[in-house]
Scaffold this motif. Structure first.
Motif, PDB file in Angstrom:
ATOM      1  N   ILE A 334       3.370  69.299  -5.581  1.00  0.00           N
ATOM      2  CA  ILE A 334       4.198  68.086  -5.561  1.00  0.00           C
ATOM      3  C   ILE A 334       3.247  66.909  -5.373  1.00  0.00           C
ATOM      4  O   ILE A 334       2.103  67.087  -4.916  1.00  0.00           O
ATOM      5  CB  ILE A 334       5.271  68.120  -4.442  1.00  0.00           C
ATOM      6  N   GLY A 335       3.677  65.708  -5.732  1.00  0.00           N
ATOM      7  CA  GLY A 335       2.788  64.578  -5.514  1.00  0.00           C
ATOM      8  C   GLY A 335       3.139  63.360  -6.334  1.00  0.00           C
ATOM      9  O   GLY A 335       4.075  63.363  -7.133  1.00  0.00           O
ATOM     10  N   ASN A 336       2.343  62.305  -6.141  1.00  0.00           N
ATOM     11  CA  ASN A 336       2.570  61.012  -6.748  1.00  0.00           C
ATOM     12  C   ASN A 336       1.304  60.555  -7.456  1.00  0.00           C
ATOM     13  O   ASN A 336       0.233  60.490  -6.855  1.00  0.00           O
ATOM     14  CB  ASN A 336       2.950  59.995  -5.659  1.00  0.00           C
ATOM     15  N   ALA A 337       1.421  60.263  -8.746  1.00  0.00           N
ATOM     16  CA  ALA A 337       0.299  59.697  -9.493  1.00  0.00           C
ATOM     17  C   ALA A 337       0.565  58.216  -9.696  1.00  0.00           C
ATOM     18  O   ALA A 337       1.547  57.848 -10.339  1.00  0.00           O
ATOM     19  CB  ALA A 337       0.139  60.411 -10.836  1.00  0.00           C
ATOM     20  N   ASN A 338      -0.271  57.375  -9.106  1.00  0.00           N
ATOM     21  CA  ASN A 338      -0.075  55.930  -9.209  1.00  0.00           C
ATOM     22  C   ASN A 338      -1.424  55.259  -9.066  1.00  0.00           C
ATOM     23  O   ASN A 338      -2.251  55.675  -8.255  1.00  0.00           O
ATOM     24  CB  ASN A 338       0.882  55.432  -8.122  1.00  0.00           C
ATOM     25  N   ASP A 343      -1.878  61.814  -5.488  1.00  0.00           N
ATOM     26  CA  ASP A 343      -1.712  62.032  -4.048  1.00  0.00           C
ATOM     27  C   ASP A 343      -0.666  63.118  -3.863  1.00  0.00           C
ATOM     28  O   ASP A 343       0.529  62.884  -4.067  1.00  0.00           O
ATOM     29  CB  ASP A 343      -1.261  60.720  -3.394  1.00  0.00           C
ATOM     30  N   GLY A 344      -1.073  64.351  -3.526  1.00  0.00           N
ATOM     31  CA  GLY A 344      -0.111  65.431  -3.405  1.00  0.00           C
ATOM     32  C   GLY A 344      -0.701  66.649  -2.729  1.00  0.00           C
ATOM     33  O   GLY A 344      -1.780  66.584  -2.124  1.00  0.00           O
ATOM     34  N   VAL A 345       0.005  67.774  -2.848  1.00  0.00           N
ATOM     35  CA  VAL A 345      -0.415  68.980  -2.144  1.00  0.00           C
ATOM     36  C   VAL A 345       0.111  70.206  -2.886  1.00  0.00           C
ATOM     37  O   VAL A 345       1.121  70.127  -3.611  1.00  0.00           O
ATOM     38  CB  VAL A 345       0.117  68.957  -0.687  1.00  0.00           C
ATOM     39  N   GLU A 346      -0.572  71.329  -2.740  1.00  0.00           N
ATOM     40  CA  GLU A 346      -0.084  72.602  -3.256  1.00  0.00           C
ATOM     41  C   GLU A 346       0.830  73.247  -2.234  1.00  0.00           C
ATOM     42  O   GLU A 346       0.594  73.150  -1.029  1.00  0.00           O
ATOM     43  CB  GLU A 346      -1.256  73.541  -3.550  1.00  0.00           C
ATOM     44  N   ILE A 347       1.888  73.906  -2.728  1.00  0.00           N
ATOM     45  CA  ILE A 347       2.841  74.591  -1.853  1.00  0.00           C
ATOM     46  C   ILE A 347       2.554  76.093  -1.940  1.00  0.00           C
ATOM     47  O   ILE A 347       2.579  76.674  -3.029  1.00  0.00           O
ATOM     48  CB  ILE A 347       4.300  74.311  -2.269  1.00  0.00           C
ATOM     49  N   THR A 348       2.292  76.707  -0.811  1.00  0.00           N
ATOM     50  CA  THR A 348       1.996  78.140  -0.795  1.00  0.00           C
ATOM     51  C   THR A 348       3.072  78.889  -0.008  1.00  0.00           C
ATOM     52  O   THR A 348       3.850  78.294   0.738  1.00  0.00           O
ATOM     53  CB  THR A 348       0.623  78.397  -0.156  1.00  0.00           C
ATOM     54  N   GLY A 349       3.103  80.204  -0.181  1.00  0.00           N
ATOM     55  CA  GLY A 349       4.013  81.038   0.595  1.00  0.00           C
ATOM     56  C   GLY A 349       5.377  81.237  -0.013  1.00  0.00           C
ATOM     57  O   GLY A 349       6.217  81.945   0.550  1.00  0.00           O
ATOM     58  N   THR A 363      11.400  55.980   0.347  1.00  0.00           N
ATOM     59  CA  THR A 363      11.746  54.747   1.041  1.00  0.00           C
ATOM     60  C   THR A 363      10.766  53.652   0.628  1.00  0.00           C
ATOM     61  O   THR A 363       9.743  53.933  -0.015  1.00  0.00           O
ATOM     62  CB  THR A 363      11.709  54.928   2.567  1.00  0.00           C
ATOM     63  N   PRO A 364      11.006  52.401   1.006  1.00  0.00           N
ATOM     64  CA  PRO A 364      10.035  51.349   0.687  1.00  0.00           C
ATOM     65  C   PRO A 364       8.668  51.581   1.334  1.00  0.00           C
ATOM     66  O   PRO A 364       7.674  50.979   0.906  1.00  0.00           O
ATOM     67  CB  PRO A 364      10.697  50.084   1.242  1.00  0.00           C
ATOM     68  N   ARG A 365       8.620  52.445   2.332  1.00  0.00           N
ATOM     69  CA  ARG A 365       7.376  52.632   3.099  1.00  0.00           C
ATOM     70  C   ARG A 365       6.696  53.980   2.839  1.00  0.00           C
ATOM     71  O   ARG A 365       5.511  54.133   3.139  1.00  0.00           O
ATOM     72  CB  ARG A 365       7.672  52.509   4.597  1.00  0.00           C
ATOM     73  N   ALA A 366       7.432  54.973   2.330  1.00  0.00           N
ATOM     74  CA  ALA A 366       6.843  56.315   2.258  1.00  0.00           C
ATOM     75  C   ALA A 366       7.508  57.177   1.191  1.00  0.00           C
ATOM     76  O   ALA A 366       8.645  56.916   0.765  1.00  0.00           O
ATOM     77  CB  ALA A 366       6.955  57.006   3.617  1.00  0.00           C
ATOM     78  N   LEU A 367       6.779  58.222   0.780  1.00  0.00           N
ATOM     79  CA  LEU A 367       7.303  59.306  -0.041  1.00  0.00           C
ATOM     80  C   LEU A 367       7.168  60.582   0.778  1.00  0.00           C
ATOM     81  O   LEU A 367       6.073  60.902   1.256  1.00  0.00           O
ATOM     82  CB  LEU A 367       6.509  59.439  -1.339  1.00  0.00           C
ATOM     83  N   VAL A 376       7.101  69.119   3.743  1.00  0.00           N
ATOM     84  CA  VAL A 376       5.837  69.746   3.337  1.00  0.00           C
ATOM     85  C   VAL A 376       4.736  68.725   3.085  1.00  0.00           C
ATOM     86  O   VAL A 376       3.549  69.071   3.074  1.00  0.00           O
ATOM     87  CB  VAL A 376       6.026  70.615   2.081  1.00  0.00           C
ATOM     88  N   TYR A 377       5.094  67.458   2.864  1.00  0.00           N
ATOM     89  CA  TYR A 377       4.070  66.453   2.611  1.00  0.00           C
ATOM     90  C   TYR A 377       4.687  65.063   2.691  1.00  0.00           C
ATOM     91  O   TYR A 377       5.857  64.882   2.380  1.00  0.00           O
ATOM     92  CB  TYR A 377       3.453  66.655   1.223  1.00  0.00           C
ATOM     93  N   ARG A 378       3.855  64.097   3.108  1.00  0.00           N
ATOM     94  CA  ARG A 378       4.279  62.703   3.085  1.00  0.00           C
ATOM     95  C   ARG A 378       3.071  61.810   2.837  1.00  0.00           C
ATOM     96  O   ARG A 378       1.935  62.156   3.168  1.00  0.00           O
ATOM     97  CB  ARG A 378       5.006  62.297   4.350  1.00  0.00           C
ATOM     98  N   THR A 379       3.324  60.658   2.239  1.00  0.00           N
ATOM     99  CA  THR A 379       2.269  59.687   2.008  1.00  0.00           C
ATOM    100  C   THR A 379       2.849  58.283   2.083  1.00  0.00           C
ATOM    101  O   THR A 379       4.015  58.059   1.731  1.00  0.00           O
ATOM    102  CB  THR A 379       1.594  59.900   0.641  1.00  0.00           C
ATOM    103  N   ASN A 380       2.025  57.355   2.546  1.00  0.00           N
ATOM    104  CA  ASN A 380       2.402  55.942   2.587  1.00  0.00           C
ATOM    105  C   ASN A 380       1.653  55.135   1.528  1.00  0.00           C
ATOM    106  O   ASN A 380       1.807  53.917   1.458  1.00  0.00           O
ATOM    107  CB  ASN A 380       2.091  55.359   3.974  1.00  0.00           C
ATOM    108  N   GLU A 381       0.857  55.813   0.710  1.00  0.00           N
ATOM    109  CA  GLU A 381       0.046  55.134  -0.289  1.00  0.00           C
ATOM    110  C   GLU A 381       0.743  55.073  -1.640  1.00  0.00           C
ATOM    111  O   GLU A 381       1.402  56.011  -2.063  1.00  0.00           O
ATOM    112  CB  GLU A 381      -1.296  55.859  -0.448  1.00  0.00           C
ATOM    113  N   ASN A 382       0.573  53.938  -2.308  1.00  0.00           N
ATOM    114  CA  ASN A 382       1.060  53.764  -3.687  1.00  0.00           C
ATOM    115  C   ASN A 382       2.533  54.095  -3.856  1.00  0.00           C
ATOM    116  O   ASN A 382       2.942  54.722  -4.847  1.00  0.00           O
ATOM    117  CB  ASN A 382       0.225  54.627  -4.650  1.00  0.00           C
ATOM    118  N   VAL A 383       3.346  53.700  -2.888  1.00  0.00           N
ATOM    119  CA  VAL A 383       4.788  53.938  -2.987  1.00  0.00           C
ATOM    120  C   VAL A 383       5.361  53.065  -4.107  1.00  0.00           C
ATOM    121  O   VAL A 383       5.143  51.852  -4.125  1.00  0.00           O
ATOM    122  CB  VAL A 383       5.485  53.613  -1.649  1.00  0.00           C
TER     123      VAL A 383
END
Length: 419
Positions: A334-338, A343-349, A363-367, A376-383
């Motif tokens: 999952i992730g964000n290309a901007n 900006d993302g991560v692999e999901i295992t298990g 949200t305006p502040r985060a994904l 499983v993941y969050r980022t505040n960059e390039n929202v």
């Protein structure tokens, strides 16, 4: 649309004179013939029976026409301009500054162009009824009024978006009746922080033909040349204009199959070219009927095959591009290309072959991404801060072996949330 059940709690209410007058006006309104007719129309009319659907399908038909695509490619080419300039003014080629062999080569090039498939197609379609219709439809679907109307009729829950529905709910509240939509409220932690949660998009795949749905085959772009059904030269599959999309028992499936074919492909250096492909697959998206900025986007999916499957959000440009779910042939990501950063991560298990619910909280502040309501993941960059549409596709990069597989989606829900 889910059935609306109304049950009375049996309590008696005392109303002031103003409240009684307001209640009486509402009662008269919701019991009027005009209200009942409008409610019936909005709840039962099928999108495929609307003018908006007819306009969109005709536009897409012309947009995906190989001859019309070739016409615009030729129309915008430097070679056509050179040829037309020469016909109107032979001195435009500046032949006096060239050698005899160079003059001969230029003349031969223009003669070959005059006899080419491209030029013959151009002369056939230039100022034709088909091109005029396409330009009129292109202008029509770009109008905000049409886009709003099309999105309204494409929404099977359109009744619940109307002022009349809100007035009906107000009336029912005044007389002390409780409304049950038949939907279970989501009590997960994702929603607990919000004071207002509104379902804005619910795709339960209760249709059989793609043309009867709110989905369009092919790609969308702010560049009109890049709208429609095509593939890429660095992939093994051709996209099949919705023919590889099927719905059965409420599940959407994109089938990727090994089937040699020749189709239109986009090359970064050359533009559109004809290419031989080894497989077929598909891409569908909601750019014409649904876009949203911020909210909670959730889907129940699974897939098979050693190829790529993705459910994503995108806009008029290549970026932003947010993957709610992406299987790359071996791993779930999952992730964000901007702004040229992924900006993302692999999901295992977990297995891609089993159904899981993948959710994006935007949200305006985060994904923030969840699997079965577990963060499983969050980022505040390039929202992203623009309305995005939903896309679903399967594809095979050229570095992978041609193969077959399935991408299955049981449902998609989108919520508008307010703190």
């Amino acid at each position: 649309m889910d059935a609306v059940q109304i049950t009375s709690d049996g309590d008696e209410y005392d109303f002031s004179a103003d409240e009684l007058q307001y209640k009486a006006r509402l009662e008269e309104f919701v019991n009027s013939a005009d209200f009942r007719e409008k409610k019936e129309l909005y709840r039962t009319k099928k999108y495929k029976d609307t003018d908006e659907h007819r306009i969109m399908r005709q536009y897409e038909k012309l947009l995906n026409s190989a001859d019309i695509r070739l016409y615009y490619e030729t129309k915008n080419s430097a070679l056509l301009k050179e040829y037309l300039d020469f016909k109107s003014n032979p001195e435009s080629l500046n032949l006096k500054d060239l050698s005899i062999s160079e003059v001969s080569a230029k003349i031969d090039k223009l003669k070959l162009f005059e006899q080419s498939k491209e030029y013959k197609n151009y002369t056939q379609y230039h100022d034709s009824l088909a091109i005029r219709e396409f330009e009129e439809l292109k202008k029509k679907i770009s109008e905000p009024e049409f886009q709003q109307s099309n999105a309204f009729w494409a929404n099977p829950d359109r009744w619940e978006t109307t002022p009349e529905y809100r007035l009906e709910q107000r009336y029912l509240a005044l007389v002390g009746e409780k409304i049950s939509t038949g939907r279970r409220r989501n009590k997960t932690s994702i929603f607990k922080k919000y004071n207002s949660v509104k379902l804005t998009f619910y795709e339960r795949f209760d249709w059989l033909k793609l043309e009867d749905s709110r989905w369009s085959p092919g790609f969308h772009s702010g560049n009109s040349r890049l709208i429609g059904n095509y593939s890429f030269t660095n992939e093994h599959q051709s996209n099949n204009n919705g023919q590889n999309v099927a719905v059965s028992e409420g599940v959407l499936t994109i089938h990727t199959v090994e089937l040699p074919n020749r189709s239109l492909a986009w090359d970064v250096q050359k533009g559109f070219v004809e290419k031989d492909f080894k497989c077929t697959s598909d891409v569908i998206q909601t750019s014409a009927t649904f876009k949203q900025k911020y909210g909670v986007f959730s889907a129940k999916v699974r897939c098979s095959g050693t190829l790529h499957h993705a459910l994503w959000l995108s806009g008029d440009r290549k970026l932003p591009h947010v993957n709610i779910f992406h299987f790359n042939g071996s791993k779930i990501t999952i992730g964000n290309a901007n702004q040229h950063k992924i900006d993302g991560v692999e999901i295992t298990g977990i297995s891609e072959n089993r159904y899981y619910i993948y959710t994006l909280e935007w949200t305006p502040r985060a994904l923030i991404w969840y699997v079965n309501n577990v963060e499983v993941y969050r980022t505040n960059e390039n929202v992203p801060h623009e309305a995005l549409y939903i896309g679903i596709n399967s594809f095979i990069p050229s570095k992978m072996e041609p193969t077959f597989g399935k991408f299955e989606v049981e449902w998609i829900k989108v919520f508008d949330v307010r703190e």
